[in-house]
Design a protein around this motif. Structure first.
Motif, short mmCIF file in Angstrom:
data_model
loop_
_atom_site.label_atom_id
_atom_site.label_comp_id
_atom_site.label_asym_id
_atom_site.label_seq_id
_atom_site.Cartn_x
_atom_site.Cartn_y
_atom_site.Cartn_z
N LEU A 1 0.84 -1.20 0.00
CA LEU A 1 0.00 0.00 0.00
C LEU A 1 0.88 1.25 0.00
CD1 LEU A 1 -2.72 -0.92 2.68
CD2 LEU A 1 -2.88 -1.14 0.20
N THR A 2 0.43 2.31 -0.69
CA THR A 2 1.16 3.57 -0.64
C THR A 2 0.92 4.24 0.70
OG1 THR A 2 -0.64 4.95 -1.50
CG2 THR A 2 0.78 3.85 -3.13
N LEU A 3 1.73 5.25 1.02
CA LEU A 3 1.54 5.96 2.27
C LEU A 3 0.23 6.72 2.29
CD1 LEU A 3 5.17 7.27 2.88
CD2 LEU A 3 4.05 5.30 3.91
N GLU A 4 -0.23 7.18 1.12
CA GLU A 4 -1.54 7.82 1.04
C GLU A 4 -2.65 6.80 1.29
OE1 GLU A 4 -4.25 10.69 -1.89
OE2 GLU A 4 -2.28 10.00 -2.55
N ASP A 5 -2.50 5.59 0.71
CA ASP A 5 -3.47 4.51 0.96
C ASP A 5 -3.58 4.21 2.45
OD1 ASP A 5 -4.05 4.16 -1.72
OD2 ASP A 5 -2.57 2.56 -2.00
N LEU A 6 -2.42 4.13 3.10
CA LEU A 6 -2.41 3.86 4.53
C LEU A 6 -3.09 4.97 5.31
CD1 LEU A 6 1.12 2.35 5.22
CD2 LEU A 6 -1.08 1.26 5.61
N GLY A 7 -2.89 6.21 4.82
CA GLY A 7 -3.56 7.33 5.47
C GLY A 7 -5.07 7.15 5.47
N TYR A 8 -5.61 6.72 4.32
CA TYR A 8 -7.04 6.49 4.24
C TYR A 8 -7.47 5.26 5.04
CZ TYR A 8 -7.61 10.04 0.62
OH TYR A 8 -7.66 11.23 -0.06
N ALA A 9 -6.64 4.21 5.05
CA ALA A 9 -6.98 2.99 5.79
C ALA A 9 -7.01 3.24 7.29
CB ALA A 9 -5.97 1.88 5.47
N LEU B 1 -4.12 12.98 7.99
CA LEU B 1 -3.32 11.80 7.69
C LEU B 1 -3.14 11.55 6.19
CD1 LEU B 1 -4.36 9.14 10.38
CD2 LEU B 1 -2.33 10.58 10.33
N PRO B 2 -4.21 11.57 5.37
CA PRO B 2 -4.00 11.38 3.93
C PRO B 2 -3.20 12.52 3.30
CG PRO B 2 -6.30 11.01 4.52
CD PRO B 2 -5.66 11.64 5.70
N ILE B 3 -3.40 13.74 3.80
CA ILE B 3 -2.65 14.89 3.27
C ILE B 3 -1.16 14.70 3.54
CG2 ILE B 3 -2.26 17.38 3.49
CD1 ILE B 3 -5.25 17.62 4.23
N MET B 4 -0.82 14.30 4.76
CA MET B 4 0.58 14.04 5.08
C MET B 4 1.13 12.91 4.22
SD MET B 4 0.50 14.33 9.24
CE MET B 4 2.29 14.22 9.41
N GLY B 5 0.33 11.87 4.01
CA GLY B 5 0.77 10.76 3.16
C GLY B 5 1.06 11.20 1.74
N ARG B 6 0.19 12.07 1.20
CA ARG B 6 0.38 12.57 -0.16
C ARG B 6 1.67 13.39 -0.27
NH1 ARG B 6 -4.06 15.44 -0.63
NH2 ARG B 6 -5.29 13.58 -1.04
N LEU B 7 1.91 14.21 0.75
CA LEU B 7 3.14 15.02 0.76
C LEU B 7 4.38 14.14 0.84
CD1 LEU B 7 2.04 17.90 3.18
CD2 LEU B 7 2.54 18.13 0.74
N MET B 8 4.32 13.08 1.63
CA MET B 8 5.48 12.19 1.78
C MET B 8 5.68 11.31 0.56
SD MET B 8 5.51 11.14 5.83
CE MET B 8 3.80 10.63 5.95
N ASP B 9 4.59 10.95 -0.12
CA ASP B 9 4.71 10.17 -1.36
C ASP B 9 5.35 10.97 -2.48
OD1 ASP B 9 3.69 7.70 -0.55
OD2 ASP B 9 1.61 8.31 -0.88
N GLY B 10 5.17 12.31 -2.43
CA GLY B 10 5.69 13.18 -3.48
C GLY B 10 7.17 13.45 -3.35
N ALA B 11 7.66 14.31 -4.22
CA ALA B 11 9.09 14.62 -4.26
C ALA B 11 9.55 15.39 -3.02
CB ALA B 11 9.42 15.42 -5.52
N SER B 12 8.66 16.15 -2.41
CA SER B 12 9.03 16.99 -1.27
C SER B 12 9.41 16.17 -0.04
CB SER B 12 7.88 17.94 -0.93
OG SER B 12 7.59 18.78 -2.01
N GLY B 13 8.70 15.06 0.18
CA GLY B 13 9.04 14.15 1.25
C GLY B 13 8.61 14.59 2.63
N PRO B 14 9.17 13.91 3.65
CA PRO B 14 8.78 14.16 5.04
C PRO B 14 9.00 15.59 5.52
CG PRO B 14 9.98 12.10 4.87
CD PRO B 14 10.10 12.77 3.55
N GLY B 15 10.07 16.24 5.04
CA GLY B 15 10.36 17.60 5.47
C GLY B 15 9.24 18.56 5.16
N GLU B 16 8.66 18.43 3.98
CA GLU B 16 7.55 19.30 3.59
C GLU B 16 6.32 19.01 4.44
OE1 GLU B 16 5.52 22.27 1.72
OE2 GLU B 16 7.66 21.80 1.61
N ALA B 17 6.09 17.75 4.76
CA ALA B 17 4.96 17.40 5.61
C ALA B 17 5.10 18.02 7.00
CB ALA B 17 4.85 15.88 5.72
N LEU B 18 6.30 17.98 7.56
CA LEU B 18 6.53 18.57 8.89
C LEU B 18 6.39 20.09 8.85
CD1 LEU B 18 9.53 16.38 10.07
CD2 LEU B 18 7.31 16.55 11.21
#
Length: 391
Positions: A41-49, A344-361
């Motif tokens: 599962l992608t991190l966004e999928d997990l966010g929704y799950a 949670l899904p928003i953070m997952g989408r940000l981490m799945d993208g090129a920006s990564g965890p830093g952008e999510a934080l």
């Protein structure tokens, strides 16, 4: 007539909250089981799950709040026990996004029913020390997360056992709190004790101060739980074992809540909330620019910030807006968890993208920045209100 055993009820309440908290820690570890490195599962999928853990909690709080007065605390606790048990069993059999979603929904409802029943019960048992005792009760949310995080690390990373063994450990505190509550006399809520009518209770939740606190609860809960729930993904490139960072954060939180009484006396709830917002903002920014051992320094600052958010928000409402009753506390808790389900899904989408965890934080740090302004205004308002009453 059988007397109320406050000490036993408080201990049983803490055990019930430990179950809730352990599900949060174990869910963090399950990211590696069901995520990209597990079943795929992608991190966004997990966010929704995982969102049902939070909106299920919200539904349970909103529904359970009014029912606490109508049906009694004991029956709501029975619902909590059953849905917790079902949720744990379904988690053990989950093998897809859909089955994980359903299992998490039952766990979320159980968690919400625990809070819907026990926050007003503790407020009614300790009418002279509400904020202090709610903080002491909520010691066991971070405390339970520490227990769950360390057990998850020990079972899976050290002993190399299956994730099902880790999840099965939830049955221990579940059975314990069921036995502790069995046969006990449970007090009625404070609203019932005070004779406040249902009409007045429902009208009181339209109070501007209460609505302001609900708005702030959206931001405080998302700042704390949105970050800690995804810490495995947020810090996986910065530190070897994010689960130990989670345990470290929640260990600090537990110690802080144990000393809440002295801090409440000195700062008052509104002052605690302002300082919490400041430290949370600084901590989130430090997490974006540190790695290795320094992560624990940043995590400590963040932990100091989020320590008093949840119980002090509830304590403020219980202390200054008691007419809102169990409904008010349930709306507060429900609003907080609903906000986490959104981020949670928003953070997952940000981490799945090129920006990564830093952008999510960095994105999450916007929330405590808003809270600094909001709680500064709350402090000014409460001081004027106090001076007016004294005059």
């Amino acid at each position: 007539m059988k007397e109320i055993n406050k000490s036993r009820l408080f201990l049983a309440s803490c055990l019930a909250l430990i179950v809730t908290a352990m599900t949060f820690a174990i869910r963090v570890r399950l990211e590696t089981v069901f995520g990209p490195e597990g079943i795929g599962l992608t991190l966004e999928d997990l966010g929704y799950a995982f969102t049902p853990a939070f909106f299920g909690f919200t539904i349970a709080m909103i529904v359970g709040g009014p029912l606490v007065d109508l049906l009694g605390i004991k029956k709501i606790l029975g619902v909590a026990f059953i849905t917790h048990a079902v949720g744990i069993i379904l988690t053990l059999t989950a093998d897809s996004m859909t089955s994980l979603f359903i299992a998490t929904l039952f766990v979320g409802i159980g968690n919400g029913m625990v809070e819907a029943a026990l926050n007003p019960m503790i407020a009614s048992m300790y009418t002279d020390n509400k904020t202090k005792m709610l903080n002491r009760f909520h010691v066991w949310f971070p405390g339970g997360i520490v227990i769950g995080a360390l057990l998850g690390w020990l079972v899976m990373d050290v002993m190399g056992l299956s994730w099902q063994v880790m999840v099965s450990l939830l049955f221990i505190p579940l059975i314990a709190y069921g036995v502790m509550f069995l046969g006990q006399k449970i007090p009625v809520t404070e609203r019932v004790q005070l004779g406040i009518s249902n009409k007045k209770m429902f009208a009181s939740v339209a109070n501007p101060l209460f609505l302001f606190m609900v708005f702030c609860m959206f931001l405080t809960a998302a700042s704390e739980l949105g970050t800690t729930q995804r810490i495995e993904s947020l810090l996986k490139t910065s530190v070897e074992s994010p689960l130990l960072v989670l345990a470290f954060i929640n260990g600090i939180m537990a110690l802080g809540r144990l000393s809440a009484g002295k801090i409440v006396h000195k700062l008052k709830p509104s002052g605690m909330l302002l300082y919490s917002a400041i430290f949370t903002f600084i901590g989130l920014w430090l997490l974006t620019v540190t790695s290795g051992g320094m992560i624990f320094v940043a995590a400590a600052v963040f932990a100091v910030g989020v320590t008093f958010f949840w119980p002090t928000m509830l304590g403020f409402v219980a202390e200054y807006l008691p007419q809102t009753g169990a409904l008010g506390l349930s709306i507060m808790g429900g609003a907080g968890m609903f906000s986490v389900s959104l981020v949670l899904p928003i953070m997952g989408r940000l981490m799945d993208g090129a920006s990564g965890p830093g952008e999510a934080l960095r994105t999450m740090s916007i929330l405590p920045a808003i809270l600094i302004i909001a709680f500064l205004g709350l402090n000014i308002y409460m001081k004027k209100r106090t001076n007016k009453v004294q005059a």
